[in-house]
Each structure stands twice: as structure tokens, then as C-alpha cells.
Design a protein around this motif. Structure first.
Motif, PDB file in Angstrom:
ATOM      1  N   ALA A  97     -21.607   0.572  37.852  1.00 15.69           N
ATOM      2  CA  ALA A  97     -21.317  -0.601  38.670  1.00 15.69           C
ATOM      3  C   ALA A  97     -19.836  -0.782  38.619  1.00 15.69           C
ATOM      4  O   ALA A  97     -19.119  -0.306  37.268  1.00 15.69           O
ATOM      5  N   GLY A  98     -19.180  -1.381  39.530  1.00 16.38           N
ATOM      6  CA  GLY A  98     -17.668  -1.405  39.582  1.00 16.38           C
ATOM      7  C   GLY A  98     -16.705  -0.081  39.445  1.00 16.38           C
ATOM      8  O   GLY A  98     -17.132   0.913  39.750  1.00 16.38           O
ATOM      9  N   GLN A  99     -15.661  -0.290  38.474  1.00 16.81           N
ATOM     10  CA  GLN A  99     -14.753   0.725  38.582  1.00 16.81           C
ATOM     11  C   GLN A  99     -15.438   1.875  37.549  1.00 16.81           C
ATOM     12  O   GLN A  99     -14.844   3.162  37.399  1.00 16.81           O
ATOM     13  N   ALA A 100     -16.555   1.742  36.818  1.00 15.77           N
ATOM     14  CA  ALA A 100     -17.236   2.537  36.075  1.00 15.77           C
ATOM     15  C   ALA A 100     -17.633   3.841  37.107  1.00 15.77           C
ATOM     16  O   ALA A 100     -17.851   4.854  36.449  1.00 15.77           O
ATOM     17  N   ARG A 101     -18.078   3.526  38.186  1.00 13.02           N
ATOM     18  CA  ARG A 101     -18.422   4.510  39.136  1.00 13.02           C
ATOM     19  C   ARG A 101     -17.158   5.184  39.323  1.00 13.02           C
ATOM     20  O   ARG A 101     -17.591   6.651  39.708  1.00 13.02           O
ATOM     21  N   GLY A 102     -16.070   5.123  38.976  1.00  8.13           N
ATOM     22  CA  GLY A 102     -14.958   6.365  39.096  1.00  8.13           C
ATOM     23  C   GLY A 102     -14.306   6.569  37.981  1.00  8.13           C
ATOM     24  O   GLY A 102     -13.240   7.431  37.793  1.00  8.13           O
ATOM     25  N   GLY A 103     -15.239   6.431  36.788  1.00  8.47           N
ATOM     26  CA  GLY A 103     -14.538   6.885  35.560  1.00  8.47           C
ATOM     27  C   GLY A 103     -14.452   8.245  35.278  1.00  8.47           C
ATOM     28  O   GLY A 103     -13.804   8.905  34.473  1.00  8.47           O
ATOM     29  N   MET A 104     -14.813   9.380  36.216  1.00  8.89           N
ATOM     30  CA  MET A 104     -14.794  10.553  36.020  1.00  8.89           C
ATOM     31  C   MET A 104     -13.720  11.080  36.769  1.00  8.89           C
ATOM     32  O   MET A 104     -13.456  12.420  36.748  1.00  8.89           O
ATOM     33  N   LEU A 105     -13.037  10.316  37.736  1.00 11.96           N
ATOM     34  CA  LEU A 105     -12.068  10.849  38.625  1.00 11.96           C
ATOM     35  C   LEU A 105     -10.855  11.338  37.984  1.00 11.96           C
ATOM     36  O   LEU A 105     -10.370  12.506  38.581  1.00 11.96           O
ATOM     37  N   PRO A 106     -10.411  11.131  36.635  1.00 13.89           N
ATOM     38  CA  PRO A 106      -9.196  11.539  36.130  1.00 13.89           C
ATOM     39  C   PRO A 106      -9.714  13.268  35.808  1.00 13.89           C
ATOM     40  O   PRO A 106      -8.765  13.975  35.502  1.00 13.89           O
ATOM     41  N   LEU A 107     -10.783  13.550  36.003  1.00 14.69           N
ATOM     42  CA  LEU A 107     -10.973  15.384  35.697  1.00 14.69           C
ATOM     43  C   LEU A 107     -10.835  15.863  36.843  1.00 14.69           C
ATOM     44  O   LEU A 107     -10.924  17.219  36.563  1.00 14.69           O
ATOM     45  N   ARG A 108     -10.422  15.391  37.918  1.00 13.71           N
ATOM     46  CA  ARG A 108      -9.957  16.093  38.889  1.00 13.71           C
ATOM     47  C   ARG A 108     -10.821  16.963  39.526  1.00 13.71           C
ATOM     48  O   ARG A 108     -10.484  18.401  39.653  1.00 13.71           O
ATOM     49  N   PRO A 109     -11.931  16.595  40.151  1.00 13.77           N
ATOM     50  CA  PRO A 109     -12.892  17.431  40.676  1.00 13.77           C
ATOM     51  C   PRO A 109     -12.111  17.899  41.864  1.00 13.77           C
ATOM     52  O   PRO A 109     -11.220  17.248  42.358  1.00 13.77           O
ATOM     53  N   ASP A 110     -12.436  18.879  42.696  1.00 14.57           N
ATOM     54  CA  ASP A 110     -12.069  19.229  44.022  1.00 14.57           C
ATOM     55  C   ASP A 110     -12.419  18.117  44.999  1.00 14.57           C
ATOM     56  O   ASP A 110     -11.584  17.689  45.781  1.00 14.57           O
TER      57      ASP A 110
END
Length: 287
Positions: A97-110
Motif C-alpha cells: 500500500a502507498g509508497q511501500a509499492r515503490g520501495g524497491m525502486l532504488p534498486l534501479r531495475p531496467d
């Protein structure tokens, strides 16, 4: 619409949605749940022709999660066993929920999936409020991640085009039509043709793909391939080859899409070709 002659020779990108948030081993024992299963299943799909891995992760009990550590381990495993394959993490709302949905984005996937509007799902509202969309898009821009827009409705396509024109989306615009979710957009050929026409007239420099849910998977795969677009398959969206037969693997579904590509004389795009088409950074090893 495109003819077979128009699309012949045009590489088609195959995306494999390996797990999702909903299917379980009770639905099909081949659904990969653990990280080792996911990596092994992705490798087989890669060998069958998939250039993009659309990734969700599960907790130890099999429930969906947005845990960045699990995403990191999955991404590392795919990079090690599938050289050059495009890693696309899901920011979908079933995993958090919320910004937890983007918590992996700092891993910089393609890439990362991005839904730019809300709609009904079979038993719930799939909520994507404007402030969250803005935040997710900004995080993707910060970390140089190309979003794959998951469009469940015409308004989502038009909104994505506007956001891209305004500079809110990083990289080249890539829109995926998702058709066949109960209570959302059905797999309707007239609607599909209209979506393609909208992309060609409103965003001619953009790329698009299409995904069908359940028995609509193979139908939408063929529509997309025949029309010159790209397509998605995999056990997230469909666990069967037909009404009586469970799909034995993600690779089997990828092979089925690759066979359609062959009928339309479209080569299956390699990871390097897919990266060039989508404007992604090249793999460090050149794959």
C-alpha cells in the motif's frame, strides 16, 4: 490494421510475467513462488525467447509482498543466469500500500510497471490515486527507470500520453494494454484496434504491447503480434494451455507466443534488440 507483410521482419519483444500476486500452487504447481523457483523459471523462459521478466515477489508464506530485499535477490539471480534480460519490477497494488509499492525502486531495475489510474478488479477497486502515481513516476525518473504503463482502460492510455508529453515519465513511452480482467476492459477486438490507432495517432514514437488474462492470453498475444506490437505471457496472467491442460511452465507459454511470432514472420527480439527498441541502458556485458 497492419498486414502480415507490414509486420514481417519486425522484432517482437516477449515479456514473461512469472508469478504475479494471485496464482498459487493450488492453481498450478508450476507457479514459481520461492526465489529459487522464480529464478529457475525465468531462466527457462529466457531460453525460450523472453526478453523481459515482469517480477513480483512473495513472502515465506507465499503471500505477495513489496519487500525490497527479496526484489534485490530476485534481480541479482536473473542478472546472473539470464545475461542481458530486462528486469521489470512490479509496483502493483496487490503487493503493498502507498509508497511501500515503490520501495524497491532504488534498486534501479531496467523497468518498473506503473498504473496511472484506478479501475475495478474482480472483487475490489484497484486504487491508484493521483498523488501516488506522481510519486512513483518521480521515483522512477530519479532512478532512471523506464516505466511500463499498465493500461486497464482507455483513460489510462490517454493519461500516460499526457504525462509523457509533460516530462513526468522517464525515457521512451511504453504502454501495455491489459485486457480480460473481470470488471475492467474485456478482450474486445474492436477496442483493441482502437487502442492501437490511438497509440499510432497520439504517440507515434511510442511502443506498445498487450496482455490477455486467462483464456484471453493467446488471443491477445496473436492480436498484438499480428498488429506489429509486443506482447506479454506467463503464469501470472494465465495458468493453462487450454481448458483441460495446465501450462507446464512459464517457458511453455513463452514458446507458444514465439510460435505465433514465427507464423507472422516476426523474429523474437533478443534482449539487446529489446533494449534498443525501448531505449534502455545497454547491459554491461553487451548482451
Amino acid at each position: 490494421m497492419a498486414t502480415r507483410t507490414d509486420v514481417a521482419g519486425n522484432p517482437c519483444i516477449l515479456c514473461v510475467a512469472i508469478t504475479g500476486s494471485v496464482p498459487t500452487k493450488a492453481d498450478n504447481p508450476a507457479v514459481p513462488i520461492t526465489l529459487s523457483e522464480q529464478i529457475e523459471s525465468t531462466h527457462a523462459a529466457f531460453e525460450a525467447g523472453a526478453a523481459i521478466a515482469h517480477c513480483h515477489v512473495r513472502a515465506e508464506d507465499g503471500t505477495p509482498t513489496s519487500d525490497p530485499e527479496r526484489f534485490a535477490r530476485l534481480g541479482e539471480g536473473i542478472a546472473r543466469h539470464c545475461p542481458g534480460m530486462i528486469v521489470q519490477f512490479s509496483t502493483g497494488g496487490r503487493s503493498g500500500a502507498g509508497q511501500a509499492r515503490g520501495g524497491m525502486l532504488p534498486l534501479r531495475p531496467d523497468m518498473a510497471s506503473l498504473s496511472v489510474g484506478s479501475n475495478n478488479f474482480p472483487t475490489r477497486v484497484y486504487e491508484n490515486p493521483p498523488d501516488l502515481i506522481t510519486w512513483l513516476a518521480a521515483e522512477m525518473r530519479t532512478h532512471e527507470i523506464v516505466p511500463e504503463i499498465e493500461a486497464f482502460d482507455l483513460s489510462h492510455i490517454l493519461h500516460a500520453i499526457r504525462l509523457h508529453e509533460e516530462g513526468a515519465l522517464y525515457g521512451r513511452l511504453y504502454v501495455q494494454f491489459v485486457m480480460g480482467v473481470k470488471n475492467a476492459m474485456p478482450a474486445d477486438r474492436e477496442v483493441f484496434d482502437f487502442y492501437v490507432r490511438i497509440m499510432r495517432t497520439r504517440a507515434p514514437e511510442a511502443n506498445w504491447c498487450a496482455a490477455g488474462i486467462g483464456p484471453n492470453q493467446i488471443v491477445v498475444n496473436e492480436w498484438a503480434i499480428a498488429a506489429g506490437g509486443h506482447t506479454r505471457t506467463g503464469l501470472e496472467d494465465n495458468v493453462r494451455l487450454d481448458r483441460a491442460t495446465l501450462a507446464p511452465s512459464n517457458a511453455a507459454l513463452v514458446q507458444r507466443a514465439a510460435d505465433i511470432c514465427e507464423r507472422y514472420e516476426r523474429p523474437v527480439a533478443s534482449p539487446a534488440q529489446a533494449r534498443a527498441i525501448l531505449g534502455l541502458r545497454p547491459c554491461l556485458d553487451g548482451s
